[in-house]
Design a protein around this motif. Sequence first.
Motif, PDB file in Angstrom:
ATOM      1  N   GLU A  62     -20.094   4.589   7.830  1.00 39.72           N
ATOM      2  CA  GLU A  62     -18.414   4.342   8.083  1.00 39.72           C
ATOM      3  C   GLU A  62     -18.121   3.194   7.030  1.00 39.72           C
ATOM      4  OE1 GLU A  62     -14.802   3.901   9.584  1.00 39.72           O
ATOM      5  OE2 GLU A  62     -15.857   5.884   8.970  1.00 39.72           O
ATOM      6  N   ILE A  63     -19.708   2.602   7.745  1.00 39.26           N
ATOM      7  CA  ILE A  63     -19.446   0.996   6.259  1.00 39.26           C
ATOM      8  C   ILE A  63     -19.680   1.438   4.980  1.00 39.26           C
ATOM      9  CG2 ILE A  63     -21.051  -0.758   5.892  1.00 39.26           C
ATOM     10  CD1 ILE A  63     -22.208  -0.496   8.261  1.00 39.26           C
ATOM     11  N   GLU A  64     -19.901   3.068   4.650  1.00 37.18           N
ATOM     12  CA  GLU A  64     -19.826   2.565   3.347  1.00 37.18           C
ATOM     13  C   GLU A  64     -18.190   3.375   2.744  1.00 37.18           C
ATOM     14  OE1 GLU A  64     -23.403   5.466   2.595  1.00 37.18           O
ATOM     15  OE2 GLU A  64     -24.612   4.340   2.723  1.00 37.18           O
ATOM     16  N   ARG A  65     -17.718   4.632   3.717  1.00 38.66           N
ATOM     17  CA  ARG A  65     -16.171   4.656   3.006  1.00 38.66           C
ATOM     18  C   ARG A  65     -15.508   3.530   3.948  1.00 38.66           C
ATOM     19  NH1 ARG A  65     -12.087   5.627   6.092  1.00 38.66           N
ATOM     20  NH2 ARG A  65     -12.716   4.567   8.220  1.00 38.66           N
ATOM     21  N   LEU A  66     -16.034   2.857   4.430  1.00 36.65           N
ATOM     22  CA  LEU A  66     -14.911   1.572   4.680  1.00 36.65           C
ATOM     23  C   LEU A  66     -14.849   0.464   3.412  1.00 36.65           C
ATOM     24  CD1 LEU A  66     -15.027   0.375   8.254  1.00 36.65           C
ATOM     25  CD2 LEU A  66     -12.864   1.500   6.860  1.00 36.65           C
ATOM     26  N   THR A  67     -16.431   0.081   2.754  1.00 37.76           N
ATOM     27  CA  THR A  67     -16.662  -0.188   1.492  1.00 37.76           C
ATOM     28  C   THR A  67     -16.260   0.333   0.894  1.00 37.76           C
ATOM     29  OG1 THR A  67     -18.805  -1.227   2.434  1.00 37.76           O
ATOM     30  CG2 THR A  67     -18.119  -1.806  -0.284  1.00 37.76           C
ATOM     31  N   ALA A  68     -15.753   1.351   0.118  1.00 34.92           N
ATOM     32  CA  ALA A  68     -15.819   1.605  -0.673  1.00 34.92           C
ATOM     33  C   ALA A  68     -13.879   2.076  -0.933  1.00 34.92           C
ATOM     34  CB  ALA A  68     -16.003   3.852  -0.678  1.00 34.92           C
ATOM     35  N   ASP A  69     -12.624   1.997  -0.033  1.00 29.08           N
ATOM     36  CA  ASP A  69     -11.644   1.816   0.085  1.00 29.08           C
ATOM     37  C   ASP A  69     -11.192   1.128   0.176  1.00 29.08           C
ATOM     38  OD1 ASP A  69      -9.728   3.250   1.330  1.00 29.08           O
ATOM     39  OD2 ASP A  69      -9.883   2.266   2.955  1.00 29.08           O
ATOM     40  N   LEU A  70     -11.909  -0.205   0.113  1.00 23.35           N
ATOM     41  CA  LEU A  70     -12.094  -1.406   0.437  1.00 23.35           C
ATOM     42  C   LEU A  70     -11.771  -1.360  -1.196  1.00 23.35           C
ATOM     43  CD1 LEU A  70     -11.353  -4.596   1.619  1.00 23.35           C
ATOM     44  CD2 LEU A  70     -13.389  -5.183   1.866  1.00 23.35           C
ATOM     45  N   VAL A  71     -12.830  -0.981  -2.077  1.00 27.97           N
ATOM     46  CA  VAL A  71     -12.935  -1.406  -3.002  1.00 27.97           C
ATOM     47  C   VAL A  71     -12.192  -0.891  -4.130  1.00 27.97           C
ATOM     48  CG1 VAL A  71     -14.567  -1.534  -5.357  1.00 27.97           C
ATOM     49  CG2 VAL A  71     -15.656  -2.441  -3.122  1.00 27.97           C
ATOM     50  N   GLN A  72     -11.554   0.214  -4.177  1.00 35.18           N
ATOM     51  CA  GLN A  72     -10.658   1.014  -4.262  1.00 35.18           C
ATOM     52  C   GLN A  72      -9.133   0.107  -3.821  1.00 35.18           C
ATOM     53  OE1 GLN A  72     -10.872   4.948  -2.492  1.00 35.18           O
ATOM     54  NE2 GLN A  72     -12.566   5.939  -3.970  1.00 35.18           N
ATOM     55  N   ARG A  73      -8.813   0.102  -3.187  1.00 35.27           N
ATOM     56  CA  ARG A  73      -7.555  -0.560  -2.488  1.00 35.27           C
ATOM     57  C   ARG A  73      -7.497  -2.112  -3.592  1.00 35.27           C
ATOM     58  NH1 ARG A  73      -5.198  -0.033   3.422  1.00 35.27           N
ATOM     59  NH2 ARG A  73      -5.638   2.507   3.514  1.00 35.27           N
ATOM     60  N   ALA A  74      -8.896  -2.742  -3.529  1.00 36.35           N
ATOM     61  CA  ALA A  74      -8.606  -4.167  -4.177  1.00 36.35           C
ATOM     62  C   ALA A  74      -8.140  -3.816  -6.002  1.00 36.35           C
ATOM     63  CB  ALA A  74      -9.837  -4.209  -4.409  1.00 36.35           C
ATOM     64  N   LEU A  75      -9.195  -2.407  -6.389  1.00 42.00           N
ATOM     65  CA  LEU A  75      -9.013  -2.497  -7.794  1.00 42.00           C
ATOM     66  C   LEU A  75      -7.413  -1.608  -8.231  1.00 42.00           C
ATOM     67  CD1 LEU A  75     -12.614  -1.295  -8.739  1.00 42.00           C
ATOM     68  CD2 LEU A  75     -11.776  -3.320  -9.098  1.00 42.00           C
ATOM     69  N   ALA A  76      -7.028  -1.036  -7.018  1.00 37.26           N
ATOM     70  CA  ALA A  76      -5.125  -0.610  -7.115  1.00 37.26           C
ATOM     71  C   ALA A  76      -4.621  -1.799  -7.123  1.00 37.26           C
ATOM     72  CB  ALA A  76      -4.750   0.265  -6.136  1.00 37.26           C
ATOM     73  N   GLY A  77      -5.504  -2.661  -6.358  1.00 39.04           N
ATOM     74  CA  GLY A  77      -3.843  -3.902  -5.706  1.00 39.04           C
ATOM     75  C   GLY A  77      -3.744  -4.063  -7.924  1.00 39.04           C
ATOM     76  N   VAL A  78      -4.965  -5.019  -8.908  1.00 34.95           N
ATOM     77  CA  VAL A  78      -5.355  -5.792  -9.252  1.00 34.95           C
ATOM     78  C   VAL A  78      -5.000  -4.801 -11.100  1.00 34.95           C
ATOM     79  CG1 VAL A  78      -6.866  -6.213 -11.229  1.00 34.95           C
ATOM     80  CG2 VAL A  78      -7.482  -6.957  -8.698  1.00 34.95           C
ATOM     81  N   TRP A  79      -4.984  -3.304 -10.940  1.00 38.48           N
ATOM     82  CA  TRP A  79      -4.170  -2.467 -12.108  1.00 38.48           C
ATOM     83  C   TRP A  79      -1.811  -2.787 -11.546  1.00 38.48           C
ATOM     84  CZ3 TRP A  79      -4.783  -0.729 -16.083  1.00 38.48           C
ATOM     85  CH2 TRP A  79      -4.517   0.166 -16.658  1.00 38.48           C
ATOM     86  N   GLU A  80      -2.320  -2.464 -10.567  1.00 37.28           N
ATOM     87  CA  GLU A  80      -0.444  -3.155 -10.345  1.00 37.28           C
ATOM     88  C   GLU A  80      -0.113  -4.438 -10.611  1.00 37.28           C
ATOM     89  OE1 GLU A  80       0.459  -1.791  -6.161  1.00 37.28           O
ATOM     90  OE2 GLU A  80      -0.441   0.374  -6.629  1.00 37.28           O
ATOM     91  N   LYS A  81      -0.444  -4.863 -10.456  1.00 41.05           N
ATOM     92  CA  LYS A  81      -0.422  -6.105 -11.227  1.00 41.05           C
ATOM     93  C   LYS A  81      -0.618  -6.646 -12.654  1.00 41.05           C
ATOM     94  CE  LYS A  81      -1.589 -11.810 -10.381  1.00 41.05           C
ATOM     95  NZ  LYS A  81      -2.677 -12.534 -10.074  1.00 41.05           N
ATOM     96  N   ARG A  82      -0.993  -5.930 -12.947  1.00 47.98           N
ATOM     97  CA  ARG A  82      -1.643  -6.050 -14.383  1.00 47.98           C
ATOM     98  C   ARG A  82      -0.358  -5.377 -15.215  1.00 47.98           C
ATOM     99  NH1 ARG A  82      -6.508  -3.689 -17.757  1.00 47.98           N
ATOM    100  NH2 ARG A  82      -5.517  -4.579 -19.986  1.00 47.98           N
ATOM    101  N   ALA A  83      -0.187  -4.205 -14.891  1.00 49.76           N
ATOM    102  CA  ALA A  83       1.063  -2.646 -14.998  1.00 49.76           C
ATOM    103  C   ALA A  83       2.398  -3.023 -15.174  1.00 49.76           C
ATOM    104  CB  ALA A  83       1.245  -1.160 -14.438  1.00 49.76           C
ATOM    105  N   ARG A  84       1.722  -4.674 -14.122  1.00 47.07           N
ATOM    106  CA  ARG A  84       3.475  -5.531 -13.787  1.00 47.07           C
ATOM    107  C   ARG A  84       3.918  -6.851 -14.525  1.00 47.07           C
ATOM    108  NH1 ARG A  84       3.878  -6.365  -7.534  1.00 47.07           N
ATOM    109  NH2 ARG A  84       1.710  -5.713  -8.121  1.00 47.07           N
ATOM    110  N   ASN A  85       2.354  -6.913 -15.364  1.00 44.37           N
ATOM    111  CA  ASN A  85       2.153  -7.914 -16.208  1.00 44.37           C
ATOM    112  C   ASN A  85       1.224  -8.207 -17.418  1.00 44.37           C
ATOM    113  OD1 ASN A  85       3.686  -9.545 -14.781  1.00 44.37           O
ATOM    114  ND2 ASN A  85       1.957 -10.045 -13.598  1.00 44.37           N
ATOM    115  N   PRO A  86       1.798  -7.280 -17.846  1.00 44.95           N
ATOM    116  CA  PRO A  86       1.070  -6.322 -18.961  1.00 44.95           C
ATOM    117  C   PRO A  86      -0.355  -7.908 -19.678  1.00 44.95           C
ATOM    118  CG  PRO A  86       3.401  -5.720 -20.341  1.00 44.95           C
ATOM    119  CD  PRO A  86       3.140  -6.983 -18.517  1.00 44.95           C
ATOM    120  N   GLY A  87       1.157  -8.659 -19.944  1.00 43.15           N
ATOM    121  CA  GLY A  87       0.147 -10.056 -20.477  1.00 43.15           C
ATOM    122  C   GLY A  87      -0.996 -10.716 -20.196  1.00 43.15           C
ATOM    123  N   ASP A  88      -1.253 -10.458 -18.470  1.00 48.94           N
ATOM    124  CA  ASP A  88      -2.620 -10.848 -18.376  1.00 48.94           C
ATOM    125  C   ASP A  88      -3.508 -10.821 -18.651  1.00 48.94           C
ATOM    126  OD1 ASP A  88      -0.440 -11.862 -16.846  1.00 48.94           O
ATOM    127  OD2 ASP A  88      -0.846 -10.845 -14.576  1.00 48.94           O
ATOM    128  N   GLY A  89      -4.091 -10.153 -19.467  1.00 45.77           N
ATOM    129  CA  GLY A  89      -5.606  -9.231 -20.332  1.00 45.77           C
ATOM    130  C   GLY A  89      -6.358  -8.727 -19.285  1.00 45.77           C
TER     131      GLY A  89
END
Length: 91
Positions: A62-89
């Motif tokens: 369960e800890i591994e599943r929650l960790t993987a879920d947290l990492v995926q959500r964090a990276l999805a959030g980073v991707w969404e932010k980057r997609a909205r502001n492509p100049g962020d690098g």
Amino acid sequence: MTAPHSNAPVNPAWVALIPTLTQNMVMHEVPEAVRLALNARATEKKALLAMSDELVNQLRPEIERLTADLVQRALAGVWEKRARNPGDGPL
């Protein structure tokens, strides 16, 4: 059973009656009641640590599943932010 930490004032005369255990004491010098209490505490600590290990092992998937879920959500959030502001690098 009394609470381990009470608000009662400590009587200095009582403190003088409490034997001090040192590394140099031979086990036969330790009163039987103190030896039994120390052994009980050591056994209790060992049981608690074993229970902790068992719980962590049971929760590991369960800890591994929650960790993987947290990492995926964090990276999805980073991707969404980057997609909205492509100049962020790069990430």
